[in-house]
Design an enzyme around this catalytic site. Structure first.
Site, PDB file in Angstrom:
ATOM      1  N   LYS A  22       2.050 -29.309   9.195  1.00  9.41           N
ATOM      2  CA  LYS A  22       2.202 -28.373   8.077  1.00  9.41           C
ATOM      3  C   LYS A  22       3.672 -28.252   7.669  1.00  9.41           C
ATOM      4  O   LYS A  22       4.003 -28.306   6.490  1.00  9.41           O
ATOM      5  CB  LYS A  22       1.675 -26.996   8.484  1.00  9.41           C
ATOM      6  N   ASN A  23       4.547 -28.080   8.650  1.00  8.98           N
ATOM      7  CA  ASN A  23       5.952 -27.813   8.338  1.00  8.98           C
ATOM      8  C   ASN A  23       6.701 -29.043   7.827  1.00  8.98           C
ATOM      9  O   ASN A  23       7.831 -28.926   7.377  1.00  8.98           O
ATOM     10  CB  ASN A  23       6.674 -27.215   9.554  1.00  8.98           C
ATOM     11  N   CYS A 115       9.342 -10.030   6.200  1.00 10.94           N
ATOM     12  CA  CYS A 115       8.323 -10.823   6.876  1.00 10.94           C
ATOM     13  C   CYS A 115       8.039 -10.183   8.212  1.00 10.94           C
ATOM     14  O   CYS A 115       8.906  -9.542   8.787  1.00 10.94           O
ATOM     15  CB  CYS A 115       8.854 -12.226   7.049  1.00 10.94           C
ATOM     16  N   ARG A 120      14.457 -12.413   8.006  1.00  8.90           N
ATOM     17  CA  ARG A 120      14.453 -13.772   7.463  1.00  8.90           C
ATOM     18  C   ARG A 120      15.060 -13.914   6.080  1.00  8.90           C
ATOM     19  O   ARG A 120      14.369 -14.218   5.107  1.00  8.90           O
ATOM     20  CB  ARG A 120      13.015 -14.319   7.452  1.00  8.90           C
ATOM     21  N   ASP A 304       7.864 -21.449  17.545  1.00  9.09           N
ATOM     22  CA  ASP A 304       6.466 -21.489  17.090  1.00  9.09           C
ATOM     23  C   ASP A 304       5.478 -21.717  18.234  1.00  9.09           C
ATOM     24  O   ASP A 304       4.270 -21.738  17.999  1.00  9.09           O
ATOM     25  CB  ASP A 304       6.288 -22.585  16.018  1.00  9.09           C
ATOM     26  N   ARG A 397      -3.849 -20.273   7.481  1.00  5.33           N
ATOM     27  CA  ARG A 397      -2.587 -20.777   6.923  1.00  5.33           C
ATOM     28  C   ARG A 397      -2.097 -22.002   7.683  1.00  5.33           C
ATOM     29  O   ARG A 397      -1.417 -22.852   7.105  1.00  5.33           O
ATOM     30  CB  ARG A 397      -1.508 -19.695   7.010  1.00  5.33           C
TER      31      ARG A 397
END
Ligand code: UD1
Length: 418
Positions: A22-23, A115, A120, A304, A397
């Site tokens: 995804k990233n 967030c 952030r 993460d 997501r």
């Protein structure tokens, strides 16, 4: 709102396929704004965040042809605005700023809001672009960026190796006039993937994989076809899942290369991971023991993976200290894990996890971000009784077919509609 129901206590056995990262996919899609020609991306995961980036590109006037895991991006930019309504869904929306500005000389991008995992800010993105000659104003909740003619090269020293800032500046620099150096650049593998694709589009980037990227700007980029690298965080999440629930699994397409820090910690904790021709094989070996970890920029232990590793430590024997250095408020999963019987205390940036040396107990839980949510799913796999994870949209997501993949490996997990 959908929920996920898990009946815990079953070991995982079988195999599942790892999707594209995804990233990496998000900045790569934004890179489609840098050329008039077609950029074809392969191995795109099916995720809500990908749909959000697709909406931003459509908003800019581009066309997207999606066929399964392939997406062809092309067309002309007719609008240089990223509206609040889309940006508020995903912070990574700000990745369109650099490409739009470099290509069109102007961009208006909504400021991403606060967030759940900290303040952030995007100051490093903006300062870097200003150094490249952009005039940047903040007005009405929007970033208004402009440059007369082309951006110019600059020597940018990032005070912190921000992933998003490195990506935004890298993309902008490909079309700037002259040479740009990004020093103290983030080295996450997704940035290497982006840089490789940009070079295939005609960019001149060297130092890929290091903390010093040198970009010689070119007047235009052309189309390319690029296959996105496998998702290391999805891979790591399933490695923790087998650790939590016991058993053995094969992660097809999973790679160890970008997960060294996690795999070392898993090995010390009692989860064996082996790279095979078919993918990554993982097995829990007997008892789990506590291991201390600290999150750091790549190649350190990934932030993460912090919540998932904490779920593992919650059921291990002995104590583990988990320190979060990247985000200021990334322990929201702690009270929820504690409601399931975990014994975790947070003090500042560190959490002491006193492993219970056995199963947690199922409970209704919820989380406020993607990785925190999946850590509760993992905890549920190892819990006695039923766990219900609310707010499933966080999982959508970033985890493709989570329920199907885990069911395929013997977990008792289902999605409850409504
Ligand atoms: C990316 C990842 C995210 C991951 C994070 C850290 C994507 C789409 N998201 O997020 O999953 O958790 O890297 O590995 O790739 N910061 C500033 N000013 C800035 C930018 C960042 O102070 O201009 C701070 C942030 O508040 C945060 C830290 O730097 O505390 C790390 O942020 P960054 O590396 O930029 O993460 P993201 O790119 O947002």
């Amino acid at each position: 709102m959908d929920r996920i129901l898990i009946r815990g206590g079953r070991p995982l056995t079988g195999r599942l396929a790892i999707g594209g990262a995804k990233n990496a996919a998000l900045p790569l899609m934004a890179a489609g704004l840098l050329t008039e020609e077609r950029l074809v991306l392969e191995n795109i995961p099916e995720l809500a965040d990908i749909d959000t980036m697709a909406s931003l590109l459509l908003e800019a006037g581009l066309t997207l042809e999606r066929q399964g895991r392939r997406c062809a991006i092309g067309g002309r930019i007719t609008r240089t605005e990223a509206p609040y309504d889309i940006v508020r869904r995903m912070r990574a929306s700000v990745l369109v700023l650099g490409p739009l500005l470099a290509r069109c000389g102007e961009a208006r991008v909504s400021l991403p809001g606060g967030c759940a995992i900290g303040t952030r800010p995007v100051d490093l993105h903006l300062k870097g672009l200003a150094q490249m000659g952009a005039d940047i104003r903040l007005e009405g909740g929007y970033i208004d960026a402009r440059v007369a003619g082309r951006l110019h090269g600059a020597e940018i020293v990032l005070p912190f190796p921000s992933v998003g800032a490195t990506e935004n500046l890298l993309m902008a620099a490909t079309l700037a006039e002259g040479e740009t150096i990004i020093a103290n650049a983030a080295r996450e593998p997704e940035i290497g993937d982006l840089a490789a694709c940009l070079n295939a589009m005609g960019a001149e980037i060297s130092g890929i994989g290091s903390d010093r990227l040198t970009i010689t700007g070119v007047a235009r980029l052309h189309g390319a076809t690029h296959a996105i690298l496998p998702d290391r965080i999805e891979t790591g999440t399933y490695l923790c899942a087998v650790g939590v629930s016991g058993g053995e699994i094969l992660l097809e397409g999973g790679q160890a290369t970008h997960l060294a820090a996690l795999i070392r910690a898993l090995g010390e904790a009692g989860v064996m991971v082996e790279e095979t021709a078919a993918g990554l094989f993982a097995r829990r070996m007997g008892k789990l023991v506590g291991v201390d970890v600290m999150t750091e920029p790549y190649p350190g232990f990934p932030t993460d993976m912090q919540a998932q590793f904490m779920a593992l430590m919650a059921v291990a024997e002995g104590a583990a200290m988990i320190t979060e250095t990247i985000f200021e408020n990334r322990f929201m999963h702690v009270p929820e894990l504690n409601r399931m019987g975990a014994r975790i205390n947070v003090h500042g940036a560190s959490a002491i996890v006193r492993g219970v040396g056995g199963a947690l107990s199922g409970a209704p839980v919820m989380a406020t971000d993607l990785r925190a949510s999946v850590s509760l799913v993992l905890a549920g796999l190892a819990a006695r009784g039923e766990t219900i994870v609310n707010r499933v949209y966080h999982l959508d997501r970033g985890y493709e077919a989570l329920v199907e993949k885990l069911t395929g490996c013997g977990a008792a997990i289902e999605r409850l509609k409504g």
